[in-house]
Structure formats: structure tokens, C-alpha cells
Write an enzyme that holds these catalytic residues in place. Sequence first.
Site, PDB file in Angstrom:
ATOM      1  N   ASP A 128      15.318  68.835  49.509  1.00 43.57           N
ATOM      2  CA  ASP A 128      15.053  70.341  50.127  1.00 43.57           C
ATOM      3  C   ASP A 128      16.048  71.304  49.330  1.00 43.57           C
ATOM      4  O   ASP A 128      16.051  72.573  49.044  1.00 43.57           O
ATOM      5  CB  ASP A 128      15.042  70.640  51.044  1.00 43.57           C
ATOM      6  CG  ASP A 128      17.280  70.173  51.516  1.00 43.57           C
ATOM      7  OD1 ASP A 128      17.662  69.379  50.126  1.00 43.57           O
ATOM      8  OD2 ASP A 128      17.448  69.599  52.601  1.00 43.57           O
ATOM      9  N   TYR A 166      22.658  71.083  41.804  1.00 45.29           N
ATOM     10  CA  TYR A 166      23.545  70.430  41.311  1.00 45.29           C
ATOM     11  C   TYR A 166      23.898  69.272  39.811  1.00 45.29           C
ATOM     12  O   TYR A 166      24.632  68.993  39.349  1.00 45.29           O
ATOM     13  CB  TYR A 166      22.784  69.120  41.329  1.00 45.29           C
ATOM     14  CG  TYR A 166      22.503  68.458  42.963  1.00 45.29           C
ATOM     15  CD1 TYR A 166      23.851  67.549  43.536  1.00 45.29           C
ATOM     16  CD2 TYR A 166      22.577  69.705  43.977  1.00 45.29           C
ATOM     17  CE1 TYR A 166      23.703  67.032  44.620  1.00 45.29           C
ATOM     18  CE2 TYR A 166      22.239  68.994  45.267  1.00 45.29           C
ATOM     19  CZ  TYR A 166      22.905  67.686  46.057  1.00 45.29           C
ATOM     20  OH  TYR A 166      23.259  68.182  47.294  1.00 45.29           O
TER      21      TYR A 166
END
Length: 441
Positions: A172, A264
Amino acid sequence: MHKQRLVIAGSGSTYTMGMMMSLIEEKENFPLKEVVFYDIDEQRQERNAKATEILFKERYPELESFSYTTNKEIAFKDADFVFVQIRTGGLPMREKDEQISLKHGVVGQETCGPGGMAYGLRSIKDMIELVNDIRTYAPHAWILNYTNPAAIVAVALKQEFPDDHRLLNICDMPIAIMISYAKMLNIDVWEIVPEYFGLNHFGWFTKIYDKSGNDHTERLKSRIIDEGFTPEDTEIANDVSWQKTFEQARQMLMDFPEYLPNTYLQYYLYPDQMVEKEDPERTRARQVIEGRQNRVHSLCDGIIEKGTAKDADLHVDIHGVFMVKAAASLAYNLNERFIVITENNGIISNLPEDAMVEVPALLTANGPKPFAIGEIPTFYKGLIEGQYAYEKLVTEAYFENSYQKLVQALTLNRTVISPDKAKAILEDMMEANASYWPELN
Ligand code: NAD
Ligand code: G6P
Ligand code: MN
């Protein structure tokens, strides 16, 4: 419209209640006949299940059946869909992954670096067992997996089940980032048409269009550089850790202005800075245990005690809505576009065919139909190849019981690099994971 029998595997998860709200919100698009909870932990499951029972009575009266079980056959028999959200070793093992890494001065994170490796080696075994169990009782069910580390799990499941075409790994994070873009552009998130490439938790948006074809990419980049970037999804908007993570997008864009980064990437581009801002006594796992998990537990306890969910602080989040919309597109052949994890097979022509890449695809009744991307520039190719080699080596280490491949994997990973550190981390990780990892030679 065929009504679905949906199983939630790992139903004791902190994401379950948000998912239930999303099922209610999306009931016209993904109508359900039956919902079944499956978990190995009766207690964790029961709290969510009892609260869900009350919630569904009030807001999903047309549902024919809701039940919960720890019996695989009862759970999976005749399932149309299984959503998989398990965490082998639970949040306490996540805390160990993060603390051990930080003790050695490297990034301590759920899916990145040594933490991702440790969690990956735990997840692979349970995921293979679970997929085998599901296939025993429901050979044709769609399995939508978001168990982390999704990148490594996807590689391992592709290796173990190469011909299983009803198994889709999905994350997600891209859509959660798109919520923030949508807010900045003042449009609905589902109006955004993204172009994106990478691996899971390791990718870039190359273009952000809207459905009319307008290109918002450059405007978004300038605004992020000028004004910063904030999380907007209800689940993470007020979370200090996620606020800091989103803020880091600005630095990434200033250093590498070509594409819009997945959040990330901060762990791989600025590993030292990430280590510095961590408190080993209070890593992300501890924050989640005391934050999200406590919140969900008391929310459920409140619903159960009152016997109603009417005043409960329940909300739909993008995580759940995204999974349900993706499932609807697979179930009803809607051909809607989502960013998913799928085998490269030439999509990115200068990356290995067998890499599990994260790219936009139309989700159809015959699986994901990704768009060709072609060649990617050298910088991204280099980064992705290193990261993919790490993912592949961790997977090979699992199947071959190879200690040496884990030393190689960590040495290749941008968060570690030093072989000495790799070996020292492995020693501690092997001890902490003795009851979860395969034996290594
Ligand atoms: P959690 O520990 O709260 O929940 C996991 C549940 O799975 C627990 O109830 C546990 O008992 C159960 N479980 C563990 N092993 C099992 C097995 N073999 N079979 C059945 N059930 C099992 O964890 P959480 O924080 O809610 O996260 C759940 C999972 O979803 C994690 O893997 C997390 O990383 C993942 N996640 C992924 C994404 C994504 O973008 N891909 C997003 C959110 C969460
Ligand atoms: C994002 C990621 C997931 C991750 C989740 C929670 O949604 O895509 O893979 O599990 O965040 O992370 P947290 O650190 O808040 O538990
Ligand atoms: Mn993810």
C-alpha cells in the site's frame, strides 16, 4: 454479481478493523456473501472477531455469514479470496530485528536491510505452508498477499509456486504516497494515474498524471521541494515517525530530482542518518505495540463491552480500500490500474527477467497485465540490481540453508556493506531466530 466468500488470514492483525471498515465502504463494488477469520492465535483473533461481529450486524446486515476459526479446512474450503496479513514471530520479533541491527550501527527496519532479511527468513516458511494449505482446500481462490517483507516473500513464492497465477503480492505504500499527492493537487486519489517502477519498497514515480491526461509531475516536485511533504492518510497522518519519513522525500528530491521517490528509499540513501535518529530502546516496533496495537485493542474492547460500534472511532483507511478495490478488479475483470508486484519478464527491459518488480498493471480476471516500461537509467538500474541480488540471495539462503549467501546478501545491501558487520549481525540474528529460521550451514 457473484458474491464472494472472503477469508482473512492473520485476522488478529492490527489492520483487520480498518479492513472491515473498507469492506463495508466498498460493499457495492466487492459484495460479500461470507467473511471468515483465520489465525493461529485464538486470543488475538477473538478480540477482532467479536468486535467485527457487532460491527457487521450494524453496518453489513446483508452479509450471510461471519465466522472465525483456527481450523484451516473450515477456513479455506470454497474460498473465493484469501487476504493474507500474517506476521511470523509477531511484533516482539520485529523489535528484536530492529534492536539487533541498531546495536551494530546499521538501519533497524521492518523490511529493509538486516531486519528485512531476518523477517524474510521467518515469513517464507509460514507463507509457503499457508499457500499450500489454501491450495489444498481452495485451488482457484485468489490469494492477495501483503505479508512483509513483501519483496522477499514475492521472490520466494514465485520460486516455490511458479505456476500459481492466482497469487498476487501487493503493497500500500505507493497509494499511501499518492494520497499525499492528491491532497497537494486537490484531486481525488483515484483520479491519479501514476507511472512507476522499482522493487517493493524500492521504487520511483516517473510521472503523475490525472485521468484527463494532465501531467502534474514537475509541479509536484517543486511543491515538495518548496513546501515539504506530509502523510495524509488517516492511519498515518498524525504519526510522528511517518511525518519524519515523508519529510525526507524533500531531501531525496533535492539530491535526485529526476523522479519522485518511494519513502522507503530513505533507508538505503541515507543509512547513517536513519541510524542516528533512532532510539534503540524505542524502535518502530515498540511504537507500534504501544500505539497502533493498543489503540486497536482498546477500540475492540470498547465495542465488545458496549455491544455496539456506533460511537467507536473506526475509520476507513487507504490500506483496506486499496486491497478491496484491487480484489474487485480481479474478481469482476474490471481492468483497473494498480501498482502491484509481478514478475519482470521484460517489463523493464534492462533488468533480470525473473525479478519481482513493482509496476502499474491492469488487474483482470486473468491476473495482472503490466505495461511495458523499457530501459531505465543507469543509476536506478544499479541500485535495483544490488537490492534485487540481496533479495534473491536471502531467498536462496532459505532454500539452500546457506550461511554464506546471507553474508553475501548483507554485504550487498546498502545498509550494511561491511562483511565483518554482516557476520556479527548474523551471529546475533541466528541466535534470536533459532526457532524460526532454517538451519544454516
Ligand atoms: P500483527 O502481528 O498485529 O498481526 C498478524 C497476525 O497474524 C497475528 O494475529 C498472528 O497471530 C497471525 N499469524 C502469524 N502467523 C500466522 C500463520 N502462520 N497463520 C495465520 N496467522 C498467523 O501484525 P500487523 O502489524 O497487523 O501486520 C500484519 C502483516 O501485514 C505484517 O506482515 C505486515 O508487515 C503486513 N503489512 C503489509 C503492508 C504492505 O504494504 N504490504 C501494509 C500493512 C501491513
Ligand atoms: C506501509 C508499508 C507497509 C508497512 C506499513 C506499516 O504501509 O507499505 O509495508 O507494513 O507501512 O509500517 P509501520 O512501521 O507503521 O508498522
Ligand atoms: Mn509495504
